[in-house]
Design an enzyme around this catalytic site. Structure first.
Site, PDB file in Angstrom:
ATOM      1  N   HIS A 106       0.832  -1.222   0.000  1.00  0.00           N
ATOM      2  CA  HIS A 106       0.000   0.000   0.000  1.00  0.00           C
ATOM      3  C   HIS A 106       0.861   1.265   0.000  1.00  0.00           C
ATOM      4  CE1 HIS A 106      -3.330  -2.717   1.271  1.00  0.00           C
ATOM      5  NE2 HIS A 106      -2.360  -3.277   1.985  1.00  0.00           N
ATOM      6  N   SER A 134      14.516  21.747 -16.018  1.00  0.00           N
ATOM      7  CA  SER A 134      13.308  22.534 -16.251  1.00  0.00           C
ATOM      8  C   SER A 134      13.717  23.849 -16.879  1.00  0.00           C
ATOM      9  CB  SER A 134      12.611  22.787 -14.908  1.00  0.00           C
ATOM     10  OG  SER A 134      11.797  23.932 -14.999  1.00  0.00           O
ATOM     11  N   GLU A 164       9.714   8.368 -16.245  1.00  0.00           N
ATOM     12  CA  GLU A 164       8.299   8.729 -16.468  1.00  0.00           C
ATOM     13  C   GLU A 164       7.805   8.166 -17.797  1.00  0.00           C
ATOM     14  OE1 GLU A 164       9.481  12.945 -15.593  1.00  0.00           O
ATOM     15  OE2 GLU A 164       7.427  13.015 -14.874  1.00  0.00           O
ATOM     16  N   LYS A 175      15.653  21.928 -10.751  1.00  0.00           N
ATOM     17  CA  LYS A 175      14.981  20.677 -11.092  1.00  0.00           C
ATOM     18  C   LYS A 175      15.870  19.697 -11.849  1.00  0.00           C
ATOM     19  CE  LYS A 175      11.139  19.665 -10.785  1.00  0.00           C
ATOM     20  NZ  LYS A 175      10.023  20.166 -11.596  1.00  0.00           N
TER      21      LYS A 175
END
Ligand code: ARG
Length: 461
Positions: A159, A281, A294, A287
């Site tokens: 979980h 970024s 992804e 970043k």
């Protein structure tokens, strides 16, 4: 479009309108099968000559022309015309330009229906060579990281809540086994699904010439011809088997991608991904985005879509060939290209990832990951597990209220939880992991055994 490039002009008085032509043409998609289409024609024409269906000199002229067309494709000297409906049309047109009437005999005892069914199998067989090698490199990268991290402990989750510590090697090996099953499915595609040659089925009912199907099958590297001409031109099962296999592979890489996204966040800090697989970024200078992970997470959607798309095209089609089946290549090639992009990138990302053992260990010790071990300890002292679970639960609650770990409980707290006189075993993550001695568990010995088994299996690939 000039009548000369259409393979079926005779029956028609008027040409198709442009809107239909554009809908019907598959050249832009199937052009990539030019080499397989030529190989199929070489095998077919040689067989026709051997069987006495085509005169030897015509056969030689066609095979010479096919070799020339191959050369022209390979050196970009031949670009099919937009008016060539598909790759089969383009190759036949060019061969006929070169070899004249002999070229116009090439399509004897063959249909584009059995031809295209054969071409895609040849194409997929070749694509699989590189894809299996790429998968091997990815698995090798996982194994190498596993060897480095037998003694690194990381929280295992259920979980997404910290549950019990595991060895990082154990976690990485979970992916090795998933990918080993993916490979087994792909090998099954290569060695079973792709083994029967549809060529010689004709348009649907077979061919009225004394062709030798076993001969073309063998020449093209198949084990045997297909058994039923209708099935040969109507089915796309080999493609479905491949798309199913890579959809599952995509799901596995998506889960790995998701974990790398989470683990590389500041919140986790379990892994630093190499600069080569991350991006910055345009606005936020601090970043470092885990783009490769992804995209690995996202590509599963596409692969599942390709599988679902192909099966939806084939479902409900009456036997045998229908033009719907031309769409098969859209899904097949999309999946092939996706795997070609995805697997090497994930392999490189895994190989260059720097896991952070200290952060992982802190996370193991910050939670109450040894709670089950304490309950197990009570069970060994003779407690029923359910009562042990209740007592340890109370202890965790009082520790959580005071903000301390299970290692810091006072005798009073033990007594309050009904554990007076109990000496809790060491609650380190290491002790917890070491306790999991049953087969498939995360103790050091079991993980080393598992690693050896994985290396032996992968070594035999
Ligand atoms: N371009 C077609 C395909 O990819 C080739 C077969 C066409 N056959 C036909 N009878 N129209 O499926």
């Amino acid at each position: 479009m000039s009548g000369g490039t259409r393979l079926w002009g005779g029956r028609f008085s008027g040409g198709p309108v442009e809107a239909f032509d554009r809908l019907n043409a598959s050249l832009a998609t199937d052009q990539r099968m030019w080499a397989q289409d030529i190989a199929g024609s070489v095998a077919h024409v040689s067989m026709l000559v051997t069987c006495g269906i085509l005169p030897g000199e015509d056969g030689e002229a066609v095979i010479r022309a096919l070799a020339q067309v191959h050369q022209e494709f390979a050196t970009d000297q031949f670009t099919p015309a937009a008016s060539d409906e598909d790759i089969h049309t383009a190759v036949e047109r060019r061969v006929t330009e070169i070899a004249g009437d002999a070229g116009a005999r090439m399509h004897t005892a063959r249909s584009r229906n059995d031809q295209v069914a054969t071409d895609v199998l040849l194409y997929l067989r070749e694509a699989l060579v590189g894809q299996l090698a790429g998968l091997r490199r990815l698995v090798d990268a996982l194994l190498e990281q596993a060897r480095q991290h037998v003694d690194t402990l990381v929280p295992g989750y259920t979980h997404l809540q910290r549950a019990q510590p595991v060895r990082l090697a154990h976690h990485l090996l979970a992916y090795v086994w998933m990918l080993a099953r993916d490979r087994a499915r792909l090998v099954q595609v290569r060695d079973v699904s792709l083994m029967e040659c549809p060529l010689g089925a004709g348009a649907l009912s077979g061919v009225g010439f004394p062709i030798d199907r076993a001969r073309t099958a063998t020449a093209l590297g198949f084990a045997r011809p297909t058994r039923n001409s209708l099935d040969s031109v109507a089915s796309r099962d080999a493609l479905a088997d491949y798309l199913h296999a890579v959809a599952t592979l995509g799901v596995h890489l998506s889960r790995m991608g998701e974990e790398l996204v989470l683990w590389s966040s500041e919140e986790f800090g379990f892994v630093v991904l190499s600069d080569g697989f991350t991006s910055g970024s345009s606005m936020l200078p601090q970043k470092k985005n885990p783009d490769a992970a992804e995209l690995a997470r996202a590509k599963a959607a596409r692969l599942i879509g390709d599988y679902a798309g192909l099966q939806n095209v084939v479902a409900k089609l009456p036997l045998a060939y229908n033009k719907d089946l031309q769409e098969d290549k859209h899904y097949l090639f999309d999946a092939v290209d996706t795997i070609d992009l995805l697997v090497p990138a994930v392999g490189g990302m895994v190989m260059t990832a720097r896991f952070q053992p200290e952060r992982m260990l802190q996370a193991c010790e910050a939670g109450y990951l040894a709670a089950t071990d304490l309950a197990d300890h009570l069970v060994r002292l003779g407690w029923p597990f359910r009562r042990a679970h209740e007592a340890v639960g109370q202890l965790v609650r009082s520790c959580a209220e005071r903000g301390v770990g299970l290692g810091d409980v006072s005798p009073a707290e033990l007594a309050a939880a009904g554990l007076a006189g109990i000496t809790p075993p060491p609650v380190t993550a290491e002790a917890s992991a070491e306790a999991k001695v049953a087969e498939g568990g995360t103790s050091r010995e079991r993980v080393l055994e598992q690693l050896a088994a994985a290396e032996a299996e992968v070594g035999a690939w």
